[in-house]
Write a protein that holds these residues in place. Structure first.
Motif, mmCIF file in Angstrom:
data_model
loop_
_atom_site.group_PDB
_atom_site.id
_atom_site.type_symbol
_atom_site.label_atom_id
_atom_site.label_comp_id
_atom_site.label_asym_id
_atom_site.label_seq_id
_atom_site.Cartn_x
_atom_site.Cartn_y
_atom_site.Cartn_z
ATOM 1 N N GLY A 116 51.334 20.414 0.341
ATOM 2 C CA GLY A 116 52.197 19.716 -0.611
ATOM 3 C C GLY A 116 51.488 19.397 -1.920
ATOM 4 N N ILE A 117 50.242 18.922 -1.823
ATOM 5 C CA ILE A 117 49.486 18.631 -3.043
ATOM 6 C C ILE A 117 49.226 19.914 -3.823
ATOM 7 C CG2 ILE A 117 47.310 17.720 -3.948
ATOM 8 C CD1 ILE A 117 47.179 15.891 -1.511
ATOM 9 N N GLY A 118 48.806 20.962 -3.134
ATOM 10 C CA GLY A 118 48.582 22.236 -3.808
ATOM 11 C C GLY A 118 49.857 22.806 -4.404
ATOM 12 N N TYR A 119 50.977 22.630 -3.714
ATOM 13 C CA TYR A 119 52.275 23.100 -4.219
ATOM 14 C C TYR A 119 52.618 22.423 -5.547
ATOM 15 C CZ TYR A 119 57.337 24.018 -4.129
ATOM 16 O OH TYR A 119 58.623 24.398 -4.449
ATOM 17 N N LEU A 120 52.428 21.124 -5.613
ATOM 18 C CA LEU A 120 52.744 20.385 -6.837
ATOM 19 C C LEU A 120 51.805 20.783 -7.975
ATOM 20 C CD1 LEU A 120 53.465 16.830 -5.370
ATOM 21 C CD2 LEU A 120 55.121 18.542 -6.145
ATOM 22 N N TRP A 121 50.509 20.867 -7.695
ATOM 23 C CA TRP A 121 49.552 21.225 -8.740
ATOM 24 C C TRP A 121 49.758 22.660 -9.219
ATOM 25 C CZ3 TRP A 121 46.571 18.696 -11.936
ATOM 26 C CH2 TRP A 121 46.151 17.419 -11.632
ATOM 27 N N GLY A 122 49.868 23.586 -8.306
ATOM 28 C CA GLY A 122 50.003 24.993 -8.679
ATOM 29 C C GLY A 122 51.278 25.267 -9.458
ATOM 30 N N ASN A 123 52.409 24.753 -8.971
ATOM 31 C CA ASN A 123 53.672 24.979 -9.664
ATOM 32 C C ASN A 123 53.741 24.204 -10.973
ATOM 33 O OD1 ASN A 123 55.010 26.765 -7.821
ATOM 34 N ND2 ASN A 123 55.273 25.044 -6.432
ATOM 35 N N GLY A 124 53.174 22.999 -10.986
ATOM 36 C CA GLY A 124 53.183 22.226 -12.227
ATOM 37 C C GLY A 124 52.404 22.921 -13.336
ATOM 38 N N LEU A 125 51.208 23.407 -13.014
ATOM 39 C CA LEU A 125 50.403 24.124 -14.009
ATOM 40 C C LEU A 125 51.064 25.439 -14.415
ATOM 41 C CD1 LEU A 125 46.822 23.537 -12.556
ATOM 42 C CD2 LEU A 125 47.847 22.451 -14.562
ATOM 43 N N ALA A 126 51.703 26.122 -13.456
ATOM 44 C CA ALA A 126 52.372 27.388 -13.770
ATOM 45 C C ALA A 126 53.546 27.167 -14.723
ATOM 46 C CB ALA A 126 52.849 28.055 -12.480
ATOM 47 N N LEU A 127 54.348 26.145 -14.474
ATOM 48 C CA LEU A 127 55.479 25.859 -15.359
ATOM 49 C C LEU A 127 54.998 25.409 -16.736
ATOM 50 C CD1 LEU A 127 57.874 24.009 -12.873
ATOM 51 C CD2 LEU A 127 58.070 26.346 -13.739
ATOM 52 N N ALA A 128 53.939 24.605 -16.755
ATOM 53 C CA ALA A 128 53.400 24.167 -18.049
ATOM 54 C C ALA A 128 52.902 25.363 -18.857
ATOM 55 C CB ALA A 128 52.268 23.164 -17.825
ATOM 56 N N LEU A 129 52.230 26.297 -18.202
ATOM 57 C CA LEU A 129 51.744 27.491 -18.897
ATOM 58 C C LEU A 129 52.901 28.338 -19.413
ATOM 59 C CD1 LEU A 129 49.304 29.222 -19.710
ATOM 60 C CD2 LEU A 129 49.457 30.333 -17.477
ATOM 61 N N ALA A 130 53.961 28.470 -18.617
ATOM 62 C CA ALA A 130 55.123 29.241 -19.056
ATOM 63 C C ALA A 130 55.789 28.600 -20.270
ATOM 64 C CB ALA A 130 56.125 29.367 -17.906
ATOM 65 N N PHE A 131 55.895 27.286 -20.290
ATOM 66 C CA PHE A 131 56.493 26.603 -21.442
ATOM 67 C C PHE A 131 55.629 26.760 -22.692
ATOM 68 C CE2 PHE A 131 58.514 23.473 -18.239
ATOM 69 C CZ PHE A 131 59.528 24.380 -17.988
ATOM 70 N N ILE A 132 54.315 26.684 -22.520
ATOM 71 C CA ILE A 132 53.413 26.853 -23.662
ATOM 72 C C ILE A 132 53.551 28.253 -24.248
ATOM 73 C CG2 ILE A 132 50.979 26.990 -24.333
ATOM 74 C CD1 ILE A 132 50.417 24.747 -22.349
ATOM 75 N N VAL A 133 53.670 29.252 -23.380
ATOM 76 C CA VAL A 133 53.823 30.629 -23.851
ATOM 77 C C VAL A 133 55.105 30.781 -24.657
ATOM 78 C CG1 VAL A 133 54.262 32.997 -23.079
ATOM 79 C CG2 VAL A 133 52.410 31.669 -22.054
ATOM 80 N N LEU A 134 56.179 30.118 -24.226
ATOM 81 C CA LEU A 134 57.440 30.209 -24.971
ATOM 82 C C LEU A 134 57.337 29.531 -26.333
ATOM 83 C CD1 LEU A 134 60.271 31.401 -24.338
ATOM 84 C CD2 LEU A 134 58.674 31.389 -22.431
ATOM 85 N N LEU A 135 56.580 28.443 -26.402
ATOM 86 C CA LEU A 135 56.427 27.731 -27.669
ATOM 87 C C LEU A 135 55.407 28.416 -28.569
ATOM 88 C CD1 LEU A 135 56.441 24.041 -26.345
ATOM 89 C CD2 LEU A 135 58.333 25.297 -27.403
ATOM 90 N N VAL A 136 54.385 29.002 -27.985
ATOM 91 C CA VAL A 136 53.339 29.697 -28.748
ATOM 92 C C VAL A 136 53.205 31.107 -28.176
ATOM 93 C CG1 VAL A 136 50.981 29.593 -29.643
ATOM 94 C CG2 VAL A 136 52.159 27.478 -28.982
ATOM 95 N N PRO A 137 54.014 32.061 -28.626
ATOM 96 C CA PRO A 137 54.031 33.404 -28.030
ATOM 97 C C PRO A 137 52.683 34.128 -28.083
ATOM 98 C CG PRO A 137 55.957 33.065 -29.430
ATOM 99 C CD PRO A 137 55.053 31.907 -29.661
ATOM 100 N N ARG A 138 51.802 33.754 -28.992
ATOM 101 C CA ARG A 138 50.504 34.428 -29.086
ATOM 102 C C ARG A 138 49.678 34.272 -27.812
ATOM 103 N NH1 ARG A 138 48.220 32.943 -35.157
ATOM 104 N NH2 ARG A 138 49.900 33.962 -36.353
ATOM 105 N N PHE A 139 49.963 33.234 -27.046
ATOM 106 C CA PHE A 139 49.191 32.977 -25.832
ATOM 107 C C PHE A 139 49.673 33.798 -24.631
ATOM 108 C CE2 PHE A 139 48.080 28.416 -27.319
ATOM 109 C CZ PHE A 139 47.119 28.940 -28.159
ATOM 110 N N GLU A 140 50.743 34.573 -24.807
ATOM 111 C CA GLU A 140 51.323 35.252 -23.648
ATOM 112 C C GLU A 140 50.347 36.245 -23.019
ATOM 113 O OE1 GLU A 140 55.284 37.810 -22.320
ATOM 114 O OE2 GLU A 140 55.022 37.144 -24.407
#
Length: 277
Positions: free
Chosen positions: A83-107
């Motif tokens: 459960g802890i790993g699920y929250l950390w892994g998915n949270g970081l993955a979603l944060a990275l996806a949002f950053i890529v959408l806001l700053v496409p150069r990071f894709e």
């Protein structure tokens, strides 16, 4: 091949027209699988005449002999780690996806990093994690298990989130831009809604992956309880029925988590499963 009976409309009833309920098909498949398992267990024997594969009664006997407390104690530890790993892994993955959408150069960099976490053998990462994380105290989750659980869900959630966020309707995005909206406004007003089904599907797939990662992490970490440790001890004692009992219980727990997240996804976004609001 057709039957001699006719339908009320006068048409012959064909076998392919018969539709059984899904639960009936599931029960029939389960019975067939258990029967096949039982047959295989009686056929394959080692040179001394012992069963290589334990039969279903042997596995059921392992559940009864070991007792509920044994499974509850070990699975509770692994579920906390997953459960802890699920929250950390998915949270970081979603944060990275949002950053890529806001700053496409990071894709490009983000995708390379996500692919790297997926391609590097998890066994090799587990050996490194043992050195990085301290030995957990009694009752505490293993840092190695949490880390591998988070790593196991990261790639699929990043890819699923990015595909969903990019599937937003272009005309809706252009409309927000015309009215002076920023990329953050596009993300909140359009992209998140469009990506919700894909994100929920990724989160559903991540449930069994997180549990598997936690179990693998327990193979490396120095712990006092957990499914991974229980499997190792059962193997060392040559207790094949208990190994199978733990494996089947692990599959049942992972399947239950998968179904639970799927139910939540259907309630949150019914259109993603073809259901009506």
């Amino acid at each position: 091949m057709t039957t001699t009976d006719a339908s009320p409309k006068g048409k012959a009833v064909q076998w392919e027209d018969v539709r059984l309920p899904a639960w009936v098909i599931g029960i029939m498949g389960g019975i067939a699988l258990v029967a096949f398992w039982w047959l295989i267990s009686t056929i394959f024997l080692n040179p001394s005449g012992r069963q290589i594969i334990p039969s279903p009664p042997d596995v059921i006997g392992a559940y009864i002999t070991t007792g509920w407390d044994y499974f509850a104690r070990n699975f509770s530890v692994t579920l906390v780690e997953a459960g802890i790993g699920y929250l950390w892994g998915n949270g970081l993955a979603l944060a990275l996806a949002f950053i890529v959408l806001l700053v496409p150069r990071f894709e490009g960099v983000a995708m390379q990093f996500a692919i790297l976490t997926y391609c590097v053998p998890i066994v090799a990462i587990g050996m490194l994690a043992v050195v990085l994380f301290p030995v957990p105290k009694a009752g505490e989750p293993s840092g190695t298990a949490v880390f591998l659980a988070a790593l196991s869900v990261f790639f699929t959630t990043v890819v699923g989130a990015l595909l969903g966020l990019k599937s937003a309707d272009r005309s809706s995005l252009d409309l927000i831009t015309v009215y002076g909206g920023s990329k953050l406004t596009q993300l909140r007003k359009v992209r998140l809604i469009a990506a919700l089904p894909a994100i929920l599907n990724a989160l559903q797939i991540a449930v069994p992956a997180a549990f598997l990662g936690a179990v693998l992490g327990e193979f490396f970490g120095k712990i006092e309880a957990g499914v991974g440790l229980a499997m190792i001890l059962a193997q060392q004692n040559s207790d094949a029925p208990l190994v199978w009992a733990l494996a089947l219980a692990s599959g049942a727990v992972a399947l239950a988590g998968f179904a639970l997240v799927g139910l939540v996804a259907r309630l949150i976004a019914p259109w993603s499963k073809g259901a009506q609001k």
